[in-house]
Write a protein that holds these residues in place. Structure first.
Motif, PDB file in Angstrom:
ATOM      1  N   ASP A  53       1.376  -2.951 -10.658  1.00 33.55           N
ATOM      2  CA  ASP A  53       1.616  -1.449 -11.075  1.00 33.55           C
ATOM      3  C   ASP A  53       2.811  -0.735 -10.631  1.00 33.55           C
ATOM      4  O   ASP A  53       3.133   0.349 -11.166  1.00 33.55           O
ATOM      5  N   GLY A  54       3.688  -1.475 -10.089  1.00 32.42           N
ATOM      6  CA  GLY A  54       5.168  -1.192  -9.855  1.00 32.42           C
ATOM      7  C   GLY A  54       5.296  -0.026  -8.751  1.00 32.42           C
ATOM      8  O   GLY A  54       6.116   0.757  -8.297  1.00 32.42           O
ATOM      9  N   TRP A  55       4.030   0.250  -8.156  1.00 33.08           N
ATOM     10  CA  TRP A  55       3.886   1.105  -6.934  1.00 33.08           C
ATOM     11  C   TRP A  55       4.886   0.879  -5.482  1.00 33.08           C
ATOM     12  O   TRP A  55       4.506  -0.372  -5.398  1.00 33.08           O
ATOM     13  N   ALA A  56       5.101   1.577  -4.800  1.00 32.66           N
ATOM     14  CA  ALA A  56       5.842   1.353  -3.777  1.00 32.66           C
ATOM     15  C   ALA A  56       4.843   1.056  -2.584  1.00 32.66           C
ATOM     16  O   ALA A  56       3.838   1.645  -2.726  1.00 32.66           O
ATOM     17  N   MET A  57       5.199  -0.094  -1.747  1.00 29.13           N
ATOM     18  CA  MET A  57       4.368  -0.320  -0.727  1.00 29.13           C
ATOM     19  C   MET A  57       4.382   0.801   0.370  1.00 29.13           C
ATOM     20  O   MET A  57       5.515   1.073   0.805  1.00 29.13           O
TER      21      MET A  57
END
Length: 82
Positions: A53-57
């Motif tokens: 999803d390309g979301w930041a960890m």
């Protein structure tokens, strides 16, 4: 983790984390992709993760990923157990 403390793609920034006495540099070459360099390990070694999803960890997610990695290391060799 506040957005300004997360490693971001392409800016050359990295985050240094010490987990269970082991030092790691975390950096992001692209959105949702993270490289974890094991700085205190016995070898030039580490791992990478990508989120579809390309979301930041978050920092807790990064810490858990490092703990999961360390749990798979063979203490005799310093590499992933086979």
């Amino acid at each position: 983790m506040p957005e300004h403390l997360r490693p971001t793609p392409g800016d050359g920034d990295s985050l240094l984390l010490t987990i269970d006495g082991q030092d790691f540099r975390v950096w992001s070459p692209a959105p949702g992709t993270y490289n974890f360099d094991w700085l205190s390990g016995p070898h030039d070694y580490g791992f990478g993760l990508s989120r579809s999803d390309g979301w930041a960890m978050s920092r807790p997610e990064m810490e858990q990923a490092i703990r999961d990695f360390l749990a798979e290391i063979d203490p005799a060799t310093g590499y992933l157990a086979e």
